[in-house]
Design a protein around this motif. Structure first.
Motif, mmCIF file in Angstrom:
data_model
loop_
_atom_site.group_PDB
_atom_site.id
_atom_site.type_symbol
_atom_site.label_atom_id
_atom_site.label_comp_id
_atom_site.label_asym_id
_atom_site.label_seq_id
_atom_site.Cartn_x
_atom_site.Cartn_y
_atom_site.Cartn_z
ATOM 1 N N UNK A 1 0.838 -1.198 0.000
ATOM 2 C CA UNK A 1 0.000 0.000 0.000
ATOM 3 C C UNK A 1 0.872 1.246 0.000
ATOM 4 N N UNK A 2 0.440 2.222 -0.769
ATOM 5 C CA UNK A 2 1.120 3.511 -0.841
ATOM 6 C C UNK A 2 2.620 3.372 -1.089
ATOM 7 N N UNK A 3 2.977 2.457 -1.992
ATOM 8 C CA UNK A 3 4.377 2.272 -2.337
ATOM 9 C C UNK A 3 5.201 1.517 -1.316
ATOM 10 N N UNK A 4 4.583 1.103 -0.227
ATOM 11 C CA UNK A 4 5.287 0.360 0.817
ATOM 12 C C UNK A 4 4.938 -1.122 0.709
ATOM 13 N N UNK A 5 5.918 -1.964 1.015
ATOM 14 C CA UNK A 5 5.709 -3.410 1.040
ATOM 15 C C UNK A 5 6.017 -3.890 2.450
ATOM 16 N N UNK A 6 5.053 -4.608 3.046
ATOM 17 C CA UNK A 6 5.210 -5.082 4.419
ATOM 18 C C UNK A 6 4.887 -6.561 4.495
#
Length: 158
Positions: A126-131
């Protein structure tokens, strides 16, 4: 039997740690890997895939080379996962095409005594973040497909 179950879980947890570390460093897994233990040796085998035919070929090769001599193995990959309820009927749609799919890193592990487990970590983007979300462990033969049931079970003909 508890001893073999512990060894299988340890192998699966090691596999997930290696995969999680690589994913957190690179944002992806470079390639699927196999961790394979025989009575006296340990192998780590990287197996890049290019389509369904190569997946089938790798499954056949691993089964041929290690199916009768490995005592436990773990397969690690980025994958699509679809969770189904116990009473839910399979609709025949591949997880990669299913609207309810989830992206995961998955470890599928088994041993010659019929012990099986899988560990997966959902990948949240989400929003360019990977978790990577916390690992979920499911014991028992809960995952099917071409990379499950690779080993000859003790006392059976493969």
């Amino acid at each position: 039997m508890a001893e073999t179950k512990d060894a299988l879980r340890k192998l699966a947890e090691q596999a997930m740690k290696v995969a999680s570390d690589e994913f957190e460093e690179k944002g992806r897994l470079t390639m699927p890997i196999w961790l394979i233990a025989t009575e006296h040796e340990f192998f780590v085998v990287g197996t890049p895939f290019e389509g369904e035919a190569s997946k089938n070929a790798v499954a056949a090769l691993i089964k041929k080379e290690f199916g009768e001599k490995a005592v436990r193995l773990a397969f690690v990959s980025e994958s699509w996962l679809r969770t189904m309820g116990i009473d839910e009927k399979d609709d025949g749609i591949a997880p990669s095409d299913h609207p309810d799919r989830e992206e995961v890193i998955i470890v599928v592990a088994e041993d010659i005594n019929g012990q099986a487990l899988h560990i997966h970590r959902k990948i949240e983007r989400s929003e360019g973040m990977v978790t990577l979300l916390p690992p979920e462990v499911i014991e028992g033969p809960s995952v099917g497909g071409r990379f499950a049931g690779m080993l000859k079970r003790a006392g059976t003909v493969h």
